[in-house]
Design a protein around this motif. Structure first.
Motif, PDB file in Angstrom:
ATOM      1  N   MET A   1      73.512 -11.489  68.620  1.00  0.00           N
ATOM      2  CA  MET A   1      74.125 -12.589  67.857  1.00  0.00           C
ATOM      3  C   MET A   1      73.733 -12.503  66.379  1.00  0.00           C
ATOM      4  O   MET A   1      74.578 -12.646  65.489  1.00  0.00           O
ATOM      5  N   VAL A   2      72.451 -12.255  66.119  1.00  0.00           N
ATOM      6  CA  VAL A   2      71.987 -12.143  64.730  1.00  0.00           C
ATOM      7  C   VAL A   2      72.713 -10.996  64.031  1.00  0.00           C
ATOM      8  O   VAL A   2      73.273 -11.148  62.933  1.00  0.00           O
ATOM      9  N   VAL A   3      72.712  -9.844  64.682  1.00  0.00           N
ATOM     10  CA  VAL A   3      73.343  -8.667  64.080  1.00  0.00           C
ATOM     11  C   VAL A   3      74.845  -8.907  63.883  1.00  0.00           C
ATOM     12  O   VAL A   3      75.425  -8.469  62.893  1.00  0.00           O
TER      13      VAL A   3
ATOM     14  N   LYS B   1      76.228 -11.647  63.061  1.00  0.00           N
ATOM     15  CA  LYS B   1      76.445 -12.502  61.890  1.00  0.00           C
ATOM     16  C   LYS B   1      76.245 -11.717  60.593  1.00  0.00           C
ATOM     17  O   LYS B   1      76.746 -12.118  59.542  1.00  0.00           O
ATOM     18  N   TYR B   2      75.454 -10.646  60.653  1.00  0.00           N
ATOM     19  CA  TYR B   2      75.059  -9.960  59.418  1.00  0.00           C
ATOM     20  C   TYR B   2      75.713  -8.580  59.245  1.00  0.00           C
ATOM     21  O   TYR B   2      75.430  -7.880  58.271  1.00  0.00           O
ATOM     22  N   SER B   3      76.537  -8.163  60.215  1.00  0.00           N
ATOM     23  CA  SER B   3      77.200  -6.867  60.062  1.00  0.00           C
ATOM     24  C   SER B   3      78.557  -6.883  60.753  1.00  0.00           C
ATOM     25  O   SER B   3      78.901  -7.846  61.435  1.00  0.00           O
TER      26      SER B   3
ATOM     27  N   SER C   1      72.174  -7.715  54.099  1.00  0.00           N
ATOM     28  CA  SER C   1      73.607  -7.951  54.252  1.00  0.00           C
ATOM     29  C   SER C   1      74.165  -8.700  53.053  1.00  0.00           C
ATOM     30  O   SER C   1      75.224  -8.338  52.507  1.00  0.00           O
TER      31      SER C   1
ATOM     32  N   PHE D   1      72.883 -20.467  66.171  1.00  0.00           N
ATOM     33  CA  PHE D   1      73.648 -19.321  65.671  1.00  0.00           C
ATOM     34  C   PHE D   1      74.453 -19.686  64.417  1.00  0.00           C
ATOM     35  O   PHE D   1      74.715 -18.829  63.579  1.00  0.00           O
TER      36      PHE D   1
ATOM     37  N   VAL E   1      71.877 -19.105  61.880  1.00  0.00           N
ATOM     38  CA  VAL E   1      71.787 -17.673  61.561  1.00  0.00           C
ATOM     39  C   VAL E   1      72.872 -17.294  60.554  1.00  0.00           C
ATOM     40  O   VAL E   1      72.593 -16.643  59.540  1.00  0.00           O
TER      41      VAL E   1
END
Lengths: 313, 313, 313
Positions: free
Chosen positions: A98-100, A102-104, C66, C293, C296
């Motif tokens: 989930m984190v990844v 949001k950031y990629s 990011s 999330f 996030v």
């Protein structure tokens, strides 16, 4: 119309149409026939989730980073180490995904546990690509391998393909077998130490798809008939040391059996090598029977094609 | 016409013309007189091949990454760790170089073994740059050092240069000595603990090139005549602990001998420092006799000039 | 006129104007209303200075990388490991900051020692951002947190905020408390195991700013009145194992007390989680009462706004 992948975690997701679609795209990449800012503003995350801090260099990961940059995108590299994961990771592959997400815009994952990427794909908001999951698969390498075979031999049918080495633990050889199951009229031969034979899941899949295969113990005897000799290392880190000692050095290509290989046949290897190919470096580099560095180069074009498909289209 | 380098692995490759060519280019870089997309689409690989997972931060590597980005290129960072290399790396620097050559356009290599980069350059398909090879060399630092000396002192002749510290293991001081051998009419003085003297390969090269040098044991006595005092740390990780204890703290610059240094002389240090310069931070930063942060900044311009030369021209 | 930050190392630097300025900017980022080459040519250095080689993945760091790439800038990632620092780092945070200042345009620092980033900011030539300093602060997370609260609840006043978990060692909860001190008319409740209570520095600051707060030991009793429930993990790596055993699992949200939380209230968590939120993943992801999330995702927009403020303006 060609199928569209949302994620790519195992060879079985491909079909013949898609395979040849990727070949065409990879050809264009190799001819520099692509927009060099196709993926501008897009971010690829590479996630290296390994059991220890020690193994870092992965040709699969490196080629994906290069592929992303060549297409004008950017790369974020992340690592998590299992040793510490009791506190930080327990059951949290979902959080990490989930984190990844949001950031990629796409993530390449190398993970110590089989099935992780497929499982993660169920929840991911972005395309995920499997760069190796434990004893599972490395499907982008398999696609690179058959692209190389097609380029080198000129066909993907009526081939005799010998797969040599640690067939129990090698995820490249597993992914390649699953992928060859999509291309009938080829014949596979497995050559491995007794304790490292190809597993039943792969064999069952080959039978279902009516792919002819056999196991053989005398490499030299079958070398003259082979079109492709796919060598792999014994995966020392995945077995007790006595098993490793029993298996290592049992099946190698060296100067004495290299001449048994036909001029139009090709040796492939997914790298890294240990001692499976005991030939002078100039032979490995310049003798056309050894295609491993072409295979390395093709990995870039195939991964560019995959990123274009998963992010750019 | 100025010579062209294909790779840069040791100071001896340079000549006076090329040195001053790089100075001119570095001057332009420092004045922002460069195209900021000169290396667009090009990929620099940084390869960190170290004996353990613990040492990571390298000013040389960092400045190369920055230089590449400032010129519009991209960077891929890779590490391999020797501890695990029995299985993964044995004899495979060649494979690694081939892989990196397929996935990038230039590689900066830091390696635990002397001579590796020179050896790798024999087979590489892309330009290689040595960022430090064991007890060997760090030639881009040496070029930075003499660029700094020229900027600070205003000349590169009739200089008395004192090299202080671990002259046996310090690759920066070795590269600098080899480079100063290209610039006659300077005089070198080596000051080191007994067990860490400058080695015969460097001394022999200086003699061949008719460069005057001497060894001296009393730092304070010669400080007043010095134009350049090049300080280095004792390389703890490259010697038994009793040797380290014997050597450490033997030659330092501190508040009591700092005044012996002339106003127009300069202290340099390749960093990282341990305790060789025992002066308050504001003195190190603002007193013009200490040039180490100018030296750090110059490292960026020199490396931009090198990347332009090796990739962009 | 809104205040300008040169560095951002602790929540106390912000005031109400600046907080809402960042909210406006973050809103624009979330609506893709920004120039995607605003930070072209600029380099962000991420410095990971940790006590061991094992902990690598940091949502704070990843979101900054990011954010920088989305705004058209570039990123250089560096690590230093304390284990080896006796030789390489002793007293040299100043040198590191100087080196990084010559090779980049802004640095994000995660450091094992409280106060390091504030101290480093005194000498830095470039903007520094604290991504976590020991038991100190993580102020960009706190800004993300109140941005999320404002978005989710629709106001930043008359809120009852419960902070749960390791309040002694959790830098996120410390930064959040300092930041809430800038927004009067809210009420804080601290819920923690006896051995991990909020420290006096935070309490003193709240008193000075006339912020109402209390400590409470019965989580379930106060859940129904809460507007925000901020959960945190017990920081195992910062305490003896007997303290950890005593504290872990003491305060959790699970299926039995989840229903005590009002529909318009929100659970937040700075991640990583261990076992503080024992709810099925689909509840965490889709039930609007759990906002982690969204939190996030907001981290990206807030960090884009911060980078624009510190580098781009």
């Amino acid at each position: 119309m060609t199928k569209r992948l949302k994620h790519f975690y195992e060879s079985q997701q491909l079909d013949k149409d898609l395979i040849f679609h990727f070949f065409e795209e990879a050809d264009k990449m190799s001819e520099k026939d692509y927009e060099d800012d196709l993926l501008k503003g897009e971010i690829l995350a590479t996630l290296f989730c390994e059991p220890s801090a020690r193994t870092k260099f992965s040709p699969t990961m490196t080629s994906f980073k290069s592929a992303m940059l060549k297409l004008g995108g950017n790369v974020i590299t992340e690592e998590t180490i299992k040793e510490l994961s009791s506190a930080f990771e327990a059951g949290s592959i979902e959080d990490t995904i989930m984190v990844v997400g949001k950031y990629s815009d796409c993530a390449i994952i190398k993970h110590y546990e089989e099935g992780t990427v497929k499982r993660a794909a169920e929840i991911a908001e972005i395309p995920l690509i499997n760069a190796g999951d434990g004893r599972g698969q490395n499907p982008t390498q398999a696609l690179t391998d058959i692209y190389t075979i097609n380029n080198e031999i000129g066909r993907l049918e009526n081939l005799k393909v010998i797969l040599v080495g640690d067939l129990a633990n090698g995820r490249e050889v597993r992914s390649l077998s699953y992928l060859l199951a999509k291309l009938p009229q080829n014949k596979l031969t497995f050559v491995s130490p007794d304790n490292l034979k190809m597993k039943d899941d792969v064999k069952g899949y080959l039978r279902e798809n009516k792919i002819e295969f056999e196991e053989h113990s005398d490499l030299n005897k079958i070398l003259p008939e082979a079109d492709v000799i796919y060598m792999t290392r014994i995966q020392k880190e995945r077995m007790p040391s006595e098993d490793y000692e029993r298996a290592k050095g049992k099946y190698v290509i060296n100067e004495s059996n290299f001449s048994l290989i036909r001029k139009d046949a090709r040796i492939l290897h997914p790298l890294p090598r240990v001692d499976e190919i005991q030939l002078p470096f100039h032979v490995i580099r310049y003798n056309p029977k050894v295609a491993i560095f072409n295979q390395v180069e093709n990995g870039l074009y195939i991964r560019m094609a995959l990123l274009k498909h998963l992010i750019g289209e």
